[in-house]
Design a protein around this motif. Structure first.
Motif, mmCIF file in Angstrom:
data_model
loop_
_atom_site.group_PDB
_atom_site.id
_atom_site.type_symbol
_atom_site.label_atom_id
_atom_site.label_comp_id
_atom_site.label_asym_id
_atom_site.label_seq_id
_atom_site.Cartn_x
_atom_site.Cartn_y
_atom_site.Cartn_z
ATOM 1 N N TYR A 59 66.362 11.761 71.748
ATOM 2 C CA TYR A 59 66.898 10.772 72.693
ATOM 3 C C TYR A 59 67.345 11.421 74.004
ATOM 4 C CZ TYR A 59 71.761 12.232 72.238
ATOM 5 O OH TYR A 59 72.921 12.945 72.307
ATOM 6 N N SER A 60 67.848 12.682 73.940
ATOM 7 C CA SER A 60 68.399 13.319 75.141
ATOM 8 C C SER A 60 67.337 13.498 76.224
ATOM 9 C CB SER A 60 69.036 14.669 74.789
ATOM 10 O OG SER A 60 68.082 15.542 74.198
ATOM 11 N N ASP A 61 66.106 13.730 75.803
ATOM 12 C CA ASP A 61 65.027 13.839 76.779
ATOM 13 C C ASP A 61 64.807 12.506 77.478
ATOM 14 O OD1 ASP A 61 62.671 15.052 78.060
ATOM 15 O OD2 ASP A 61 61.520 13.725 76.768
ATOM 16 N N TRP A 62 64.888 11.425 76.730
ATOM 17 C CA TRP A 62 64.714 10.103 77.329
ATOM 18 C C TRP A 62 65.884 9.753 78.242
ATOM 19 C CZ3 TRP A 62 60.126 8.163 77.500
ATOM 20 C CH2 TRP A 62 59.203 8.564 76.544
ATOM 21 N N ASN A 63 67.076 10.100 77.825
ATOM 22 C CA ASN A 63 68.231 9.875 78.709
ATOM 23 C C ASN A 63 68.054 10.614 80.024
ATOM 24 O OD1 ASN A 63 71.020 9.647 76.299
ATOM 25 N ND2 ASN A 63 69.299 8.279 76.719
ATOM 26 N N GLY A 64 67.490 11.823 79.950
ATOM 27 C CA GLY A 64 67.233 12.592 81.161
ATOM 28 C C GLY A 64 66.206 11.946 82.069
ATOM 29 N N ARG A 65 65.395 11.083 81.518
ATOM 30 C CA ARG A 65 64.401 10.339 82.304
ATOM 31 C C ARG A 65 64.932 8.988 82.770
ATOM 32 N NH1 ARG A 65 59.188 12.520 81.365
ATOM 33 N NH2 ARG A 65 59.167 14.066 79.669
ATOM 34 N N GLY A 66 66.237 8.746 82.557
ATOM 35 C CA GLY A 66 66.824 7.479 82.966
ATOM 36 C C GLY A 66 66.553 6.354 81.994
ATOM 37 N N CYS A 67 66.288 6.713 80.727
ATOM 38 C CA CYS A 67 65.928 5.721 79.705
ATOM 39 C C CYS A 67 66.902 5.808 78.538
ATOM 40 C CB CYS A 67 64.505 5.984 79.219
ATOM 41 S SG CYS A 67 63.971 4.923 77.855
ATOM 42 N N ASN A 68 67.563 4.707 78.217
ATOM 43 C CA ASN A 68 68.422 4.633 77.038
ATOM 44 C C ASN A 68 67.591 4.278 75.806
ATOM 45 O OD1 ASN A 68 70.955 5.205 78.202
ATOM 46 N ND2 ASN A 68 71.125 3.109 78.974
ATOM 47 N N ILE A 69 68.159 4.545 74.637
ATOM 48 C CA ILE A 69 67.508 4.138 73.399
ATOM 49 C C ILE A 69 68.467 3.290 72.577
ATOM 50 C CG2 ILE A 69 66.258 6.331 73.397
ATOM 51 C CD1 ILE A 69 67.880 6.871 70.668
ATOM 52 N N TYR A 70 67.900 2.510 71.658
ATOM 53 C CA TYR A 70 68.710 1.836 70.640
ATOM 54 C C TYR A 70 67.864 1.729 69.385
ATOM 55 C CZ TYR A 70 72.068 -1.135 68.325
ATOM 56 O OH TYR A 70 72.998 -1.617 67.423
ATOM 57 N N ILE A 71 68.422 2.185 68.258
ATOM 58 C CA ILE A 71 67.679 2.085 67.004
ATOM 59 C C ILE A 71 68.318 1.040 66.100
ATOM 60 C CG2 ILE A 71 67.091 4.536 67.171
ATOM 61 C CD1 ILE A 71 68.826 4.873 64.548
ATOM 62 N N ASN A 72 67.487 0.421 65.265
ATOM 63 C CA ASN A 72 68.004 -0.488 64.253
ATOM 64 C C ASN A 72 68.906 0.311 63.308
ATOM 65 O OD1 ASN A 72 67.623 -1.589 61.297
ATOM 66 N ND2 ASN A 72 67.306 -3.316 62.679
ATOM 67 N N THR A 73 70.157 -0.132 63.181
ATOM 68 C CA THR A 73 71.164 0.637 62.453
ATOM 69 C C THR A 73 70.759 0.920 61.015
ATOM 70 O OG1 THR A 73 72.911 -0.261 63.860
ATOM 71 C CG2 THR A 73 73.585 0.685 61.756
ATOM 72 N N ASN A 74 70.096 -0.014 60.373
ATOM 73 C CA ASN A 74 69.702 0.187 58.978
ATOM 74 C C ASN A 74 68.527 1.142 58.807
ATOM 75 O OD1 ASN A 74 71.681 -1.221 57.555
ATOM 76 N ND2 ASN A 74 70.642 -3.182 57.817
ATOM 77 N N THR A 75 67.998 1.695 59.919
ATOM 78 C CA THR A 75 66.987 2.750 59.820
ATOM 79 C C THR A 75 67.593 4.119 60.109
ATOM 80 O OG1 THR A 75 66.269 2.663 62.147
ATOM 81 C CG2 THR A 75 65.231 1.115 60.601
ATOM 82 N N ARG A 76 68.883 4.172 60.268
ATOM 83 C CA ARG A 76 69.575 5.440 60.532
ATOM 84 C C ARG A 76 69.406 6.404 59.362
ATOM 85 N NH1 ARG A 76 76.200 6.046 60.724
ATOM 86 N NH2 ARG A 76 76.262 8.276 61.245
ATOM 87 N N ARG A 77 69.069 7.654 59.666
ATOM 88 C CA ARG A 77 69.006 8.692 58.640
ATOM 89 C C ARG A 77 70.424 9.016 58.168
ATOM 90 N NH1 ARG A 77 64.338 12.074 58.640
ATOM 91 N NH2 ARG A 77 65.614 13.897 58.163
#
Length: 378
Positions: free
Chosen positions: A183-201
């Motif tokens: 995700y940090s690479d995407w944040n560096g590109r100005g892009c946030n992420i959001y994952i479905n909580t029930n797919t969390r490792r």
């Protein structure tokens, strides 16, 4: 915008003149400048033209500042910036801050796509991928606006980078190194992420349960991110009301809690959805009792020994006849003695309705409630 130093004095003097004229004469300032420019000699006309240009620049800057202030005020009023907790690929908590509603969203997998449609956010999506099943008829029009690409199930990193998204909405597994990366690479590109909580490792040393509450949290978080809290709350209210109404009806009827198994048959595996899984949480919240709460997989002997009143058989393939799904139990001679088989209480349930189900969670709840208490709706 930076200006050349040679014009600095002219611009400052022009700005002072304009503010004085605005205070005394209002809109006559621009007219006076134009008249002087038209009637003066060439050298004076050039000077007047520079003054008029400075006047327009100052007025434009003032209007721009006013618009920016208005936009900032509007965003503050509507709740921006918004900071949301989600998760990295390893399951650790991360925070993502949204200064405004994302406008270039990439959605990957069923619940990501359908959550956006159900919340009326199709116009924010620039690309979508990864449907296990067709979206419901009422969502078909929404899908048509989401640039769905059925040529691949999930996009590669190069494709997504080229799309220049400002948000990626998906499952946690998509952010592995072999897929889209951290995700940090995407944040560096100005892009946030959001994952479905029930797919969390599950982070090392922790235990996590997949729950209805997590699906509700995802919808409410999307409501905050996009400024559609009321729509998100309405969807959550529908889920909780169905559970509350079912439990109340069961209590009123004095119905005994049925015993339940939620199972899946693969080509070379069997899977059990126990108490830590979303399907298990649905069963429990609706008053059922899981017969194999702690097993991840099971043998024929395990299921026969447990002898549940009700069996739900999970499937995920598009256009799979549901009688083929249930036949994995009802058509197996080894299971002929099961109470669920003898009493015709073996039901199909689609994976998308009870795993990372998002807005389809209500469908999973309805399916399980109907299987547990078939007489309540009569």
């Amino acid at each position: 915008m930076n200006r050349k130093s040679i014009k600095t004095a002219t611009v400052l003097l022009a700005a002072i003149l304009i503010f004085s004229l605005l205070a005394g004469c209002g809109s006559k300032a621009a007219t006076s400048s134009a008249t002087i420019a038209a009637s003066a000699p060439a050298s004076q006309s050039a000077s007047a033209s520079q003054s008029a240009s400075a006047s327009q620049s100052a007025a434009s800057a003032e209007a721009s500042a006013s618009q920016s202030a208005s936009a900032s005020s509007s965003e503050q009023t509507s709740g921006y910036p918004v900071t949301i907790t989600t998760y990295a690929y390893d399951g650790s908590e991360i925070q993502q801050t949204f200064d405004k509603a994302p406008e270039r969203v990439v959605c990957v997998y069923q619940c990501s796509i359908e959550n956006m449609i159900a919340l009326g956010l199709e116009d924010h999506v620039i690309a979508s991928y990864g449907l296990d099943n067709d979206v419901k008829e009422e969502w078909q029009d929404g899908l048509s606006k989401m640039h769905y690409d059925d040529s691949v199930f999930a996009p590669d990193k190069e494709t997504v980078v080229a799309l220049q998204p400002d948000m990626i909405l998906s499952w946690g597994s998509l952010f592995s190194e072999k897929n889209l990366g951290d995700y940090s690479d995407w944040n560096g590109r100005g892009c946030n992420i959001y994952i479905n909580t029930n797919t969390r490792r599950t982070p090392e040393g922790q235990s996590l349960n997949r729950t209805i509450e997590n699906e509700c949290t995802d919808l409410l978080n999307l409501g905050k991110i996009f400024g559609v809290e009321d729509k998100a709350q309405a969807l959550v209210d529908e889920m909780t009301k169905k559970i509350d109404d079912t439990v109340a009806a069961v209590k009123s009827a004095g119905t005994a809690a049925p015993t339940v198994a939620v199972v899946e048959f693969g080509d070379d595996y069997t899977a059990n959805y126990g108490s830590a899984e979303l399907a298990g949480d649905m069963v429990t919240k609706l008053g059922g009792k899981l017969v194999m709460p702690d097993l991840d997989d099971f043998s024929n002997e395990d299921l026969i020994s447990a002898d549940p009143d009700v069996i739900f058989v999970v499937y995920m393939e598009k256009n799979t006849p549901t009688d083929e799904v249930t036949a994995k139990v009802t058509g197996n001679a080894a299971f002929a003695s099961l109470s669920a088989v003898k009493n015709s209480r073996v039901y199909p349930i689609m994976l998308g309705d009870m795993y990372a189900s998002g807005v389809r969670t209500i469908d999973g709840i309805n399916t399980i409630a109907g299987g547990l208490y078939p007489d309540l709706g009569k």
